[in-house]
Enzyme design. Structure first.
Site, PDB file in Angstrom:
ATOM      1  N   THR A 267       0.627  -1.141  -0.009  1.00 17.52           N
ATOM      2  CA  THR A 267      -0.016   0.067  -0.114  1.00 17.52           C
ATOM      3  C   THR A 267       0.851   1.434   0.216  1.00 17.52           C
ATOM      4  O   THR A 267       0.779   2.168  -0.801  1.00 17.52           O
ATOM      5  CB  THR A 267      -0.885   0.064   1.175  1.00 17.52           C
ATOM      6  OG1 THR A 267      -1.537  -1.297   1.262  1.00 17.52           O
ATOM      7  CG2 THR A 267      -1.904   1.304   1.415  1.00 17.52           C
TER       8      THR A 267
ATOM      9  N   ILE B 204      -1.350  -7.649   9.765  1.00 15.02           N
ATOM     10  CA  ILE B 204      -1.145  -8.446  10.743  1.00 15.02           C
ATOM     11  C   ILE B 204       0.224  -8.788  10.914  1.00 15.02           C
ATOM     12  O   ILE B 204       0.882  -9.236  11.973  1.00 15.02           O
ATOM     13  CB  ILE B 204      -2.081  -9.767  10.549  1.00 15.02           C
ATOM     14  CG1 ILE B 204      -1.582 -10.473   9.463  1.00 15.02           C
ATOM     15  CG2 ILE B 204      -3.315  -9.568  10.751  1.00 15.02           C
ATOM     16  CD1 ILE B 204      -2.037 -12.129   9.409  1.00 15.02           C
ATOM     17  N   ASP B 205       0.984  -8.661   9.962  1.00 18.50           N
ATOM     18  CA  ASP B 205       2.657  -8.911   9.816  1.00 18.50           C
ATOM     19  C   ASP B 205       3.504  -8.162  10.791  1.00 18.50           C
ATOM     20  O   ASP B 205       4.807  -8.834  10.977  1.00 18.50           O
ATOM     21  CB  ASP B 205       3.081  -8.894   8.325  1.00 18.50           C
ATOM     22  CG  ASP B 205       2.149  -9.722   7.342  1.00 18.50           C
ATOM     23  OD1 ASP B 205       1.864 -10.765   7.902  1.00 18.50           O
ATOM     24  OD2 ASP B 205       2.254  -9.464   6.309  1.00 18.50           O
TER      25      ASP B 205
END
Ligand code: F6P
EC number: 2.7.1.11
Length: 324
Positions: free
Chosen positions: A105, A127-128
């Site tokens: 993004t 989430i990473d």
């Protein structure tokens, strides 16, 4: 600035809705008109852009996923795609953007800013937890708790059957989810891309456990580990140790991306959403809002994408010591 738009892009993450809510409610507070772009950059190209107001974001703070939907856009990676997106924003008179997402993004946002100079501020939603410029990303805490719940359940059955389980967690090239799950789940070992642990070393750790009469073990494998995915690691361990060793593999997969965001994620998302919006209104551009040492800061997109955020050596050491 009187008119802005918000979008979510890349893999969704629990807490993205809380972030959208903070941006929309913050915009209303500051008297700024706000639009939602549906399906990230794809929606920007198509002009799938809807007006939002305080009521549009009622009752979403507790919901996983993203009400604006998400996508990974191939078209936006082309100059033609970005031109179409720019034209759509111009048609609506949108003067600034808040982008909620991760690496991909912000890579797109930086290119777009350099070409068209539309001020953009990011909020880290993945989430990473692999973004430099923030201690934690939106969705990481929930993902770890979801994975941990599974690890706890697997431990019950591993123990009943005297089995060794290899549990693969997400994280792309990052071992953050894996290391936290390993510590909180009391795993015997962890395999992460940031710290290479060979199959021989894992075999030695498991053997040490058997020698001490441990009858079951859990090894957490980050999906990006260099030794391969959990299936490959498990096969290699079996070949090295004993073909009668009772091994099972569980890949947790996309369950880690869904679900009700934890309190931590809702609060972080609200803080980062409002921080991104207010930064944009104050003139920040081409940067991501982050929280480092409990301070709201802004880091250039370029650094968030290119700089590494290392997993602390302390945590790696802790898994080794506490599992022995
Ligand atoms: O970036 C979030 C993430 O869930 C990674 O952990 C994983 O590697 C990837 O996205 C999966 O992507 P997709 O949902 O496109 O399969």
């Amino acid at each position: 600035m009187k008119k802005i738009a918000v979008f979510t892009s890349g893999g969704d993450a629990p807490g993205m809705n809380a972030c959208i809510r903070a941006i929309v409610r913050g915009a209303a507070y500051h008297g700024v008109e706000v639009y939602g772009i549906v399906r990230g950059y794809n929606g920007m190209i198509k002009g799938d852009i809807i007006p939002l107001n305080s009521q549009s974001v009622s009752n979403i703070i507790q919901r996983g996923g993203t009400i604006l939907k998400s996508a990974r856009s191939k078209e936006f990676m082309t100059a033609e795609g970005r031109k179409k997106a720019y034209d759509k924003l111009q048609e609506l008179g949108i003067e600034g953007l808040v982008a909620i997402g991760g690496n991909g993004t912000f890579t797109g946002a930086e290119i777009f800013y350099n070409e068209y100079k539309i001020p953009t501020v990011g909020a880290p939603g993945t989430i990473d937890n692999d973004l430099y410029g923030t201690d934690y990303t939106i969705g990481f805490d929930t993902a770890v708790n979801t994975a941990l719940d599974a690890v706890d359940k697997i431990r019950d059955t591993a123990d009943s059957h005297d089995r060794v389980f290899f549990i693969e967690v997400m994280g792309r090239d990052s071992g953050y989810i894996a290391i936290q799950c390993a510590i909180a789940g009391g795993a015997e070992s962890v395999m992460i891309p940031e710290n290479l642990t060979s199959v021989d070393e894992i075999a030695a750790i498991l053997q040490k456990g058997f020698d001490k009469k441990k009858s079951s073990s859990i090894v957490i494998v980050a999906e990006g580990d260099e030794e391969g995915n959990a299936q490959i690691v498990a096969k290699n361990i079996k070949d090295k140790m004993d073909e009668n060793l009772d091994i099972r593999v569980t890949t947790l997969g996309h369950i880690q991306r869904g679900g009700i965001p934890t309190a931590y994620d809702r609060i972080l998302a609200s803080r980062l959403g409002l921080g991104a919006l207010e930064g944009l209104l104050r003139g920040e551009k081409n940067v991501m809002a982050g929280v480092v040492n409990n301070q709201l800061i802004y880091t250039p997109f370029h650094d968030t994408i290119t700089k590494k955020k290392p997993v602390s050596e302390d945590l790696i050491r802790m898994v080794e010591i506490l599992s022995s």
